[in-house]
Design an enzyme around this catalytic site. Structure first.
Site, PDB file in Angstrom:
ATOM      1  N   HIS A  32       0.826  -1.200   0.000  1.00 57.49           N
ATOM      2  CA  HIS A  32       0.000   0.000   0.000  1.00 57.49           C
ATOM      3  C   HIS A  32       0.867   1.260   0.000  1.00 57.49           C
ATOM      4  O   HIS A  32       1.767   1.390   0.831  1.00 57.49           O
ATOM      5  CB  HIS A  32      -0.897  -0.005   1.241  1.00 57.49           C
ATOM      6  CG  HIS A  32      -2.311   0.304   0.946  1.00 57.49           C
ATOM      7  ND1 HIS A  32      -3.161  -0.578   0.319  1.00 57.49           N
ATOM      8  CD2 HIS A  32      -3.045   1.399   1.188  1.00 57.49           C
ATOM      9  CE1 HIS A  32      -4.353  -0.041   0.194  1.00 57.49           C
ATOM     10  NE2 HIS A  32      -4.308   1.171   0.714  1.00 57.49           N
ATOM     11  N   GLU A  70      -2.143   2.623  -5.213  1.00 56.45           N
ATOM     12  CA  GLU A  70      -2.475   4.046  -5.124  1.00 56.45           C
ATOM     13  C   GLU A  70      -1.311   5.007  -4.939  1.00 56.45           C
ATOM     14  O   GLU A  70      -1.294   5.800  -4.003  1.00 56.45           O
ATOM     15  CB  GLU A  70      -3.534   4.290  -4.047  1.00 56.45           C
ATOM     16  CG  GLU A  70      -4.848   3.642  -4.380  1.00 56.45           C
ATOM     17  CD  GLU A  70      -6.026   4.162  -3.575  1.00 56.45           C
ATOM     18  OE1 GLU A  70      -5.830   4.894  -2.592  1.00 56.45           O
ATOM     19  OE2 GLU A  70      -7.147   3.830  -3.962  1.00 56.45           O
ATOM     20  N   GLU A 158      -9.654  -2.135  -6.312  1.00 55.45           N
ATOM     21  CA  GLU A 158     -10.282  -1.423  -5.187  1.00 55.45           C
ATOM     22  C   GLU A 158     -11.393  -0.537  -5.713  1.00 55.45           C
ATOM     23  O   GLU A 158     -11.190   0.231  -6.643  1.00 55.45           O
ATOM     24  CB  GLU A 158      -9.243  -0.571  -4.455  1.00 55.45           C
ATOM     25  CG  GLU A 158      -9.825   0.241  -3.307  1.00 55.45           C
ATOM     26  CD  GLU A 158      -8.772   1.074  -2.589  1.00 55.45           C
ATOM     27  OE1 GLU A 158      -7.594   0.651  -2.527  1.00 55.45           O
ATOM     28  OE2 GLU A 158      -9.123   2.160  -2.105  1.00 55.45           O
ATOM     29  N   ALA A 164     -14.705   8.879  -2.257  1.00 53.46           N
ATOM     30  CA  ALA A 164     -13.304   8.456  -2.126  1.00 53.46           C
ATOM     31  C   ALA A 164     -12.774   8.650  -0.707  1.00 53.46           C
ATOM     32  O   ALA A 164     -11.887   7.917  -0.277  1.00 53.46           O
ATOM     33  CB  ALA A 164     -12.435   9.207  -3.127  1.00 53.46           C
TER      34      ALA A 164
END
Length: 194
Positions: A32, A70, A158, A164
Site C-alpha cells: 500500500h 495508489e 479497489e 473516495a
C-alpha cells in the site's frame, strides 16, 4: 504496517495467504502506498518484501502481487511509478516468472491512460484502476476505455460505493453503472468496502 513491524506483518500476510490458498481463493499480496505517495520512497523495502513473498509462493496461480496500491502526491508514471515497477517486477520474476503482477498508476491508480501510453515491457501484468462511486464517474470510465483500446489489461483492485474519502452515500445508482461497465468489458474486480 510493514515498515514499522516487518516481521509481525509478514507473519500476518503469510497466515492470510496460506488460508486463502487452503480455501482455493484468490489472494492479493498488496503493498500500500498512501502517506509516502511516491513508491520509490521505500522501493528497496518493497523489493525485499516481494522477493521473499515470491520465493515463498512463486507462480501459485491464485496469488497475485499488487506492487504499488495508489501512488499519489504529484508523482509521475515515467519518473516514479514505472521505474519502481521495473525494480519490483524484476525481484518477483526471479522466483515467480509467470506470477500475475498488478501495477498501480499515479493519482490513486486512476492514471491508467499514462500507463497505456508507455506500458511496461513485461508479461502477466494487469494495471489497476480504483474508483469510488460517489466521486468517480463517466470521465474515469472513458479513461479506462481508452486504455483498454490501447491494449492495456485493467483490473479493478479497489472500489467502493461511498465517496473516495470513505464518507457519504451509499451511491447505488452510480455503483450499478460501474458494475455494468466492468461486466460488459469482462473486467475483474474486488470491492474494498461497502
Amino acid at each position: 504496517g510493514y515498515l514499522s513491524q516487518p516481521e509481525a506483518m509478514k507473519e500476518r500476510v503469510i497466515a492470510a495467504v496460506d488460508a486463502a490458498i487452503a480455501c482455493d481463493m484468490y489472494v492479493i499480496i498488496d503493498w500500500h502506498i498512501l502517506s509516502d505517495g511516491d513508491p520509490l520512497a521505500h522501493g528497496s523495502d518493497a523489493e525485499a518484501f516481494f522477493s521473499e513473498m515470491a520465493q515463498r509462493y512463486g507462480d501459485t496461480p491464485n496469488v497475485l502481487y499488487e506492487i504499488c496500491n495508489e501512488p499519489n502526491g504529484g508523482i509521475t508514471w515515467q519518473g516514479n511509478v514505472k521505474p519502481y515497477a521495473q525494480r519490483v517486477i524484476a525481484a518477483i520474476r526471479e522466483h515467480a516468472p509467470r506470477g500475475i503482477i498488478l501495477v498501480g498508476s499515479p493519482t490513486w491508480s486512476q492514471d491508467v491512460h499514462l500507463a497505456a501510453a508507455n506500458p511496461l515491457p513485461e508479461h502477466n501484468l494487469m494495471y489497476t484502476c480504483h474508483f469510488y462511486a460517489g466521486t468517480h464517474g463517466e470521465w474515469l470510465r472513458q479513461r479506462v476505455d481508452e486504455a483498454l483500446q490501447a491494449g492495456l489489461p485493467i483490473f479493478f483492485s479497489e472500489w467502493g460505493v461511498s465517496r473516495a474519502d470513505g464518507g457519504g452515500g451509499v451511491f447505488l445508482d452510480e455503483a450499478e453503472k460501474w458494475l455494468q461497465f466492468m461486466n460488459q468489458r469482462g473486467l475483474s474486480w474486488c470491492g474494498w468496502s461497502l
